[in-house]
Design a protein around this motif. Structure first.
Motif, PDB file in Angstrom:
ATOM      1  N   SER A  31      41.382 -29.714  19.570  1.00  0.00           N
ATOM      2  CA  SER A  31      41.281 -30.865  20.433  1.00  0.00           C
ATOM      3  C   SER A  31      39.657 -31.294  20.569  1.00  0.00           C
ATOM      4  O   SER A  31      38.823 -30.451  20.590  1.00  0.00           O
ATOM      5  CB  SER A  31      41.663 -30.751  22.100  1.00  0.00           C
ATOM      6  OG  SER A  31      43.101 -30.648  21.839  1.00  0.00           O
ATOM      7  N   CYS A  32      39.562 -32.618  20.629  1.00  0.00           N
ATOM      8  CA  CYS A  32      38.021 -32.957  20.651  1.00  0.00           C
ATOM      9  C   CYS A  32      37.459 -32.803  22.374  1.00  0.00           C
ATOM     10  O   CYS A  32      38.377 -33.357  23.091  1.00  0.00           O
ATOM     11  CB  CYS A  32      37.934 -34.584  20.402  1.00  0.00           C
ATOM     12  SG  CYS A  32      36.543 -35.237  20.689  1.00  0.00           S
ATOM     13  N   PRO A  33      36.539 -32.150  22.416  1.00  0.00           N
ATOM     14  CA  PRO A  33      35.972 -32.096  23.796  1.00  0.00           C
ATOM     15  C   PRO A  33      35.664 -33.305  24.611  1.00  0.00           C
ATOM     16  O   PRO A  33      35.388 -33.119  25.376  1.00  0.00           O
ATOM     17  CB  PRO A  33      34.890 -30.907  23.464  1.00  0.00           C
ATOM     18  CG  PRO A  33      34.922 -30.772  22.188  1.00  0.00           C
ATOM     19  CD  PRO A  33      35.620 -31.590  21.394  1.00  0.00           C
ATOM     20  N   ILE A  34      35.520 -34.231  23.685  1.00  0.00           N
ATOM     21  CA  ILE A  34      35.156 -35.515  24.285  1.00  0.00           C
ATOM     22  C   ILE A  34      35.971 -36.357  24.810  1.00  0.00           C
ATOM     23  O   ILE A  34      36.367 -36.816  26.335  1.00  0.00           O
ATOM     24  CB  ILE A  34      34.183 -36.420  23.547  1.00  0.00           C
ATOM     25  CG1 ILE A  34      32.916 -35.577  22.937  1.00  0.00           C
ATOM     26  CG2 ILE A  34      33.802 -37.669  24.109  1.00  0.00           C
ATOM     27  CD1 ILE A  34      31.832 -35.282  23.990  1.00  0.00           C
ATOM     28  N   CYS A  35      37.074 -36.630  24.020  1.00  0.00           N
ATOM     29  CA  CYS A  35      38.282 -37.439  24.372  1.00  0.00           C
ATOM     30  C   CYS A  35      39.403 -36.646  24.508  1.00  0.00           C
ATOM     31  O   CYS A  35      40.256 -37.292  25.074  1.00  0.00           O
ATOM     32  CB  CYS A  35      38.682 -38.597  23.442  1.00  0.00           C
ATOM     33  SG  CYS A  35      39.062 -37.868  21.689  1.00  0.00           S
ATOM     34  N   ASP A  36      39.535 -35.339  24.374  1.00  0.00           N
ATOM     35  CA  ASP A  36      40.609 -34.690  24.441  1.00  0.00           C
ATOM     36  C   ASP A  36      42.080 -34.808  23.562  1.00  0.00           C
ATOM     37  O   ASP A  36      42.921 -34.402  23.666  1.00  0.00           O
ATOM     38  CB  ASP A  36      41.115 -34.777  25.778  1.00  0.00           C
ATOM     39  CG  ASP A  36      41.921 -33.713  26.509  1.00  0.00           C
ATOM     40  OD1 ASP A  36      40.978 -32.347  26.086  1.00  0.00           O
ATOM     41  OD2 ASP A  36      42.455 -33.507  27.505  1.00  0.00           O
ATOM     42  N   TRP A  58      37.645 -33.571  12.330  1.00  0.00           N
ATOM     43  CA  TRP A  58      36.807 -34.716  12.868  1.00  0.00           C
ATOM     44  C   TRP A  58      37.513 -35.645  13.553  1.00  0.00           C
ATOM     45  O   TRP A  58      38.559 -36.006  13.439  1.00  0.00           O
ATOM     46  CB  TRP A  58      36.605 -35.466  11.354  1.00  0.00           C
ATOM     47  CG  TRP A  58      35.554 -36.626  11.472  1.00  0.00           C
ATOM     48  CD1 TRP A  58      36.016 -38.046  11.180  1.00  0.00           C
ATOM     49  CD2 TRP A  58      34.185 -36.684  11.949  1.00  0.00           C
ATOM     50  NE1 TRP A  58      34.880 -38.768  11.500  1.00  0.00           N
ATOM     51  CE2 TRP A  58      33.649 -37.754  11.937  1.00  0.00           C
ATOM     52  CE3 TRP A  58      33.299 -35.884  12.243  1.00  0.00           C
ATOM     53  CZ2 TRP A  58      32.514 -38.552  12.042  1.00  0.00           C
ATOM     54  CZ3 TRP A  58      32.142 -35.944  12.581  1.00  0.00           C
ATOM     55  CH2 TRP A  58      31.478 -37.313  12.551  1.00  0.00           C
ATOM     56  N   CYS A  59      37.053 -35.923  14.777  1.00  0.00           N
ATOM     57  CA  CYS A  59      37.350 -36.970  15.553  1.00  0.00           C
ATOM     58  C   CYS A  59      36.443 -38.324  15.345  1.00  0.00           C
ATOM     59  O   CYS A  59      35.071 -38.264  15.676  1.00  0.00           O
ATOM     60  CB  CYS A  59      37.116 -36.504  17.086  1.00  0.00           C
ATOM     61  SG  CYS A  59      37.925 -38.127  18.203  1.00  0.00           S
ATOM     62  N   ASP A  60      37.015 -39.434  14.663  1.00  0.00           N
ATOM     63  CA  ASP A  60      36.195 -40.144  14.335  1.00  0.00           C
ATOM     64  C   ASP A  60      35.532 -41.436  15.416  1.00  0.00           C
ATOM     65  O   ASP A  60      34.358 -41.634  15.445  1.00  0.00           O
ATOM     66  CB  ASP A  60      36.977 -41.291  13.318  1.00  0.00           C
ATOM     67  CG  ASP A  60      35.905 -42.056  12.292  1.00  0.00           C
ATOM     68  OD1 ASP A  60      34.897 -41.509  12.064  1.00  0.00           O
ATOM     69  OD2 ASP A  60      36.362 -43.028  11.914  1.00  0.00           O
ATOM     70  N   PRO A  61      36.553 -41.555  16.572  1.00  0.00           N
ATOM     71  CA  PRO A  61      35.868 -42.733  17.452  1.00  0.00           C
ATOM     72  C   PRO A  61      34.776 -41.641  18.249  1.00  0.00           C
ATOM     73  O   PRO A  61      33.915 -42.582  18.759  1.00  0.00           O
ATOM     74  CB  PRO A  61      37.156 -42.513  18.368  1.00  0.00           C
ATOM     75  CG  PRO A  61      38.436 -42.381  17.369  1.00  0.00           C
ATOM     76  CD  PRO A  61      37.919 -41.339  16.610  1.00  0.00           C
ATOM     77  N   CYS A  62      34.891 -40.360  18.367  1.00  0.00           N
ATOM     78  CA  CYS A  62      33.575 -39.833  19.096  1.00  0.00           C
ATOM     79  C   CYS A  62      32.783 -39.277  18.057  1.00  0.00           C
ATOM     80  O   CYS A  62      31.595 -38.694  18.606  1.00  0.00           O
ATOM     81  CB  CYS A  62      34.287 -38.583  20.046  1.00  0.00           C
ATOM     82  SG  CYS A  62      35.651 -39.051  21.087  1.00  0.00           S
ATOM     83  N   ALA A  63      32.757 -39.154  16.846  1.00  0.00           N
ATOM     84  CA  ALA A  63      31.971 -38.428  15.922  1.00  0.00           C
ATOM     85  C   ALA A  63      31.651 -36.969  16.067  1.00  0.00           C
ATOM     86  O   ALA A  63      30.426 -36.616  16.201  1.00  0.00           O
ATOM     87  CB  ALA A  63      30.567 -39.498  15.813  1.00  0.00           C
TER      88      ALA A  63
HETATM   89 ZN    ZN Z   1      37.119 -37.729  20.359  1.00  0.00          ZN
END
Ligand code: ZN
Length: 422
Positions: A360-365, A394-399
């Motif tokens: 999971s992305c640590p910024i947006c979860d 890769w999480c594109d919205p959060c880079a």
């Molecule tokens: Zn993200």
């Protein structure tokens, strides 16, 4: 040249890996990275050892399809004892040669000299073996040719799972990856026992969508990668990096820049504007996951300390790059990944050593999409400094990029732990 290579092969004090590394060193220093010389070695080889080392080296080089075809045809036409040498070249073959390999295998299916070849055909061209599926008695081949299997086979598996509730039917469905198979997994996820839920979610994710959101979990376009000199591709590997990089919180060992993708050269539909980079270190304290965020001010470590600018250079042998070729592996590869064969991939379906949920992305979860895998093994510049396979998300919205690792070693460790408890 022939004598130098034979000398290395006869040197009893060298391991198989050291021999491969020394041969790569000699050949890669030649013009055209030694392609011509390598083919000559194969055409003149009088035993499978020389042919195998030379063919394995040739398989590491991008393009050169004519040379690879020339090598494989010579190997297969002259002496079936040499057949094993051809193994790593199979994936580069065009349709007509693959058809010849299949014909050759079925002339005498009991002939074990071709079992490696047919296994490779199954892995890289599974649909070509679908018409012969009933003729294989080998459970490994049966599994490897699953990608793209017919819809009625999927219906069969669903029926059997409902009757017997045996999770092995789910493990079969995961490798088919057609819309039908994905729908079947999603439908069954509503009825599986609680303890199988995490597994089936991992299967759905690896089949193309996130189970919670049904959004794509990967990029459909599939590229395979060859490790080349820095000037041969814009996708950089190893060497220096213009920003601080992650480091081990225990030993301070700096991470290597494993790979930076130049998105302007790829057709993946990414919008963040940042070129994803992936990092890894081997310090004896596995980080599990390494997350970094790309910002206007450079790189920001997430849940990882960063260096002052120092970069590791122990895992990638030099200032290198990854040359990518589009590879139409529509439904991916089936079966557990076997690391150490220098198969590098961008886009497409992940080939796991064992299934797990995407990070999971640590910024947006939100769960992150699978983007790359970098295998271990040999390169024309020496061996990569890690075992197993590195997986990049890769999480594109959060880079944000995430790198994780699987190897056989971890398997052995956990087996040992289990023994301790018994
Ligand atoms: Zn993200």
């Amino acid at each position: 040249m022939v004598s130098k290579v034979t000398e290395i092969l006869k040197n009893l004090s060298l391991t198989v890996e050291e021999k491969a590394e020394k041969i790569a060193e000699i050949l890669s220093a030649l013009p055209d990275k030694g392609a011509e010389e390598t083919v000559r070695l194969i055409l003149n080889a009088d035993d499978y050892v020389v042919a195998t080392y030379a063919a394995n080296y040739l398989a590491l080089l991008p393009n050169l399809q004519q040379e690879k075809i020339q090598a494989i045809e010579h190997i297969l036409n002259n002496d079936k004892i040499l057949a094993i040498a051809a193994t790593n070249l199979v994936k580069a073959m065009p349709d007509d040669v693959v058809n010849q390999l299949i014909n050759k295998y079925f002339q005498n299916p009991e002939d074990s000299d071709f079992s490696n070849i047919i296994y490779e055909v199954a892995q890289w061209f599974p649909d070509k073996l679908h018409p012969f599926a009933a003729q294989f008695k080998d459970s490994i081949i049966e599994k490897v040719i699953l990608p793209g299997a017919a819809d009625n086979y999927v219906e069969d598996l669903v029926k059997k799972y409902r009757e017997e509730e045996d999770p092995q039917y789910l493990q079969t469905l995961v490798y088919i990856r057609t819309d039908k198979a994905l729908d079947a997994l999603i439908t069954l996820s509503k009825t599986v026992p609680e303890e199988d839920l995490e597994d089936i979610y991992a299967y759905i994710e690896s089949s193309g969508v996130f189970p919670e959101t049904r959004k794509a979990s990967l990029y459909w376009k599939n590229y395979r990668g060859y490790i080349v000199s820095r000037n041969e591709s814009p996708h950089q590997m190893g060497g220096s990096f213009p920003h601080p990089v992650p480091k081990c919180p225990v030993t301070d060992i700096p991470a290597n820049r494993i790979l930076t993708l130049d998105l302007s050269q790829l057709d993946l539909g990414l919008k963040s504007g940042y070129n994803p980079s992936f990092f890894w270190y081997e310090s004896g304290y596995s980080p599990g996951y390494i997350y970094v965020q790309f910002t206007e001010d450079g790189l920001k470590g997430l849940i990882t300390p960063m260096t002052d600018g120092e970069v590791g250079t122990d895992l990638i042998p030099g200032e290198l790059a990854l040359k990518l070729e589009e590879y139409p592996l529509k439904y991916g590869r089936a079966g557990e990944a076997i690391p150490g064969f220098s198969y590098h991939q961008v886009g497409g379906y992940p080939n796991w050593i064992r299934f797990e949920r995407f990070p999971s992305c640590p910024i947006c979860d939100e769960r992150m999409k699978f983007l790359v895998s970098i295998d271990s093994g040999m390169t024309p510049f020496g061996k990569l400094g890690f075992n197993g396979i590195l997986y990049g998300f890769w999480c594109d919205p959060c880079a944000v990029s995430c790198t994780s690792h699987q190897s056989y070693m971890a398997d052995f460790d956990s087996d040992e732990d289990e023994d301790d408890f018994e």
